[in-house]
Scaffold this active site. Structure first.
Site, PDB file in Angstrom:
ATOM      1  N   GLU A 118       0.859  -1.187   0.000  1.00  0.00           N
ATOM      2  CA  GLU A 118       0.000   0.000   0.000  1.00  0.00           C
ATOM      3  C   GLU A 118       0.894   1.236   0.000  1.00  0.00           C
ATOM      4  OE1 GLU A 118      -3.017   2.190   3.152  1.00  0.00           O
ATOM      5  OE2 GLU A 118      -2.688   0.031   3.322  1.00  0.00           O
ATOM      6  N   ASP A 171      -3.737  10.577   8.940  1.00  0.00           N
ATOM      7  CA  ASP A 171      -2.371  10.191   9.249  1.00  0.00           C
ATOM      8  C   ASP A 171      -1.923  10.698  10.611  1.00  0.00           C
ATOM      9  OD1 ASP A 171      -2.412   9.110   6.753  1.00  0.00           O
ATOM     10  OD2 ASP A 171      -1.196  10.680   5.811  1.00  0.00           O
TER      11      ASP A 171
END
Length: 261
Positions: free
Chosen positions: A50, A61
């Site tokens: 990924e 994130d």
């Protein structure tokens, strides 16, 4: 027809383990090292790679990944560079490569153009954390035209109706969010992940992989009890940043060892 990502997950299941999905920021710590790092994932047992292109407002994130992607952004990494990185990785490994991208990057390129270029580079599809199936008609159509997987996210707060929609719209797997919040290390995983996978099964999902906070072999072992795969990002990014590609390979082997049922 079974896609490359689905085949990788099914092959892991037939081997008596959960699939291991490894996340790395594209271009980190630099484009050449990024390619070497992705290949290290493949060579040390990852079933799916990924890649996350850098973005200026990465709402999912955590600090480790944000720091890495900021470094890549500051170095001038572009979407065109992303396709070059994917092309080089897929030239050298058969492990499928998914791109986890914020939707604005796709819109800036043009949905069909982005899909066409991902496919031409050998990419397997997209994980889209900030677009939902009901808003993704154009992407769903483009993914079908270019034979790309579309991985949507399911959260513990998703209604049963939404889980059915996500299960029907997703190919490859459903990205099962283990707990609410951003990526990063956690001492234990939320029990909601197990419940969410059970709900996804009822909703029709054939493959569900669990991510967010998955950082240790024990986490992976726990996930292997009830899900089809474990997704690890922060632990890999931290290891790559501090120890380089060799240390990353060792970390992947350690985590993959936890995937056997």
């Amino acid at each position: 027809m079974t896609t490359a990502v689905e085949h990788a997950i099914d092959r892991a299941r037939d081997d008596g383990r959960a699939a291991f999905v490894g996340y790395l920021p594209a271009g980190f710590p630099d484009p050449d090292a990024s390619i070497a790092a992705a290949l290290a994932l493949a060579e040390n047992g990852a079933d799916v790679i990924e890649l996350g292109p850098p973005y200026s407002d990465p709402v999912m994130d955590g600090p480790v990944i944000q720091e890495a992607t900021n470094r890549v952004l500051e170095a001038g990494f572009t979407t065109s560079d992303l396709f070059d990185v994917i092309r080089e990785i897929t030239r050298r490994t058969d492990v499928p490569v998914l791109v986890m991208t914020y939707w604005n990057l796709v819109l800036q390129r043009g949905i069909d153009t982005y899909a066409r270029e991902i496919a031409a580079a050998g990419g397997a599809g997209l994980i889209t954390p900030d677009i939902t199936p009901e808003a993704a008609d154009e992407w769903i159509a483009a993914s079908k035209r270019h034979d790309l997987d579309r991985v949507f996210l399911a959260a513990p707060t998703s209604s049963d109706e939404r889980l059915r929609m996500i299960s029907e719209a997703s190919t490859g797997f459903v990205y099962t969010v283990s707990t609410m919040g951003i990526t990063g290390e956690r001492a234990s995983l939320d029990a909601a992940a197990r419940s969410l996978v059970e709900r996804l099964r009822i909703a029709g999902a054939e493959r569900a992989c669990v991510g967010i906070g998955v950082t240790t072999p024990a986490h992976v072992t726990n996930i292997a009890e009830y899900a089809d795969g474990a997704i690890v990002g922060t632990a890999l990014v931290k290891t790559l940043g501090s120890g380089g590609v060799d240390a990353l390979g060792a970390k992947v082997r350690e985590l993959v060892a936890g995937s056997r049922r």
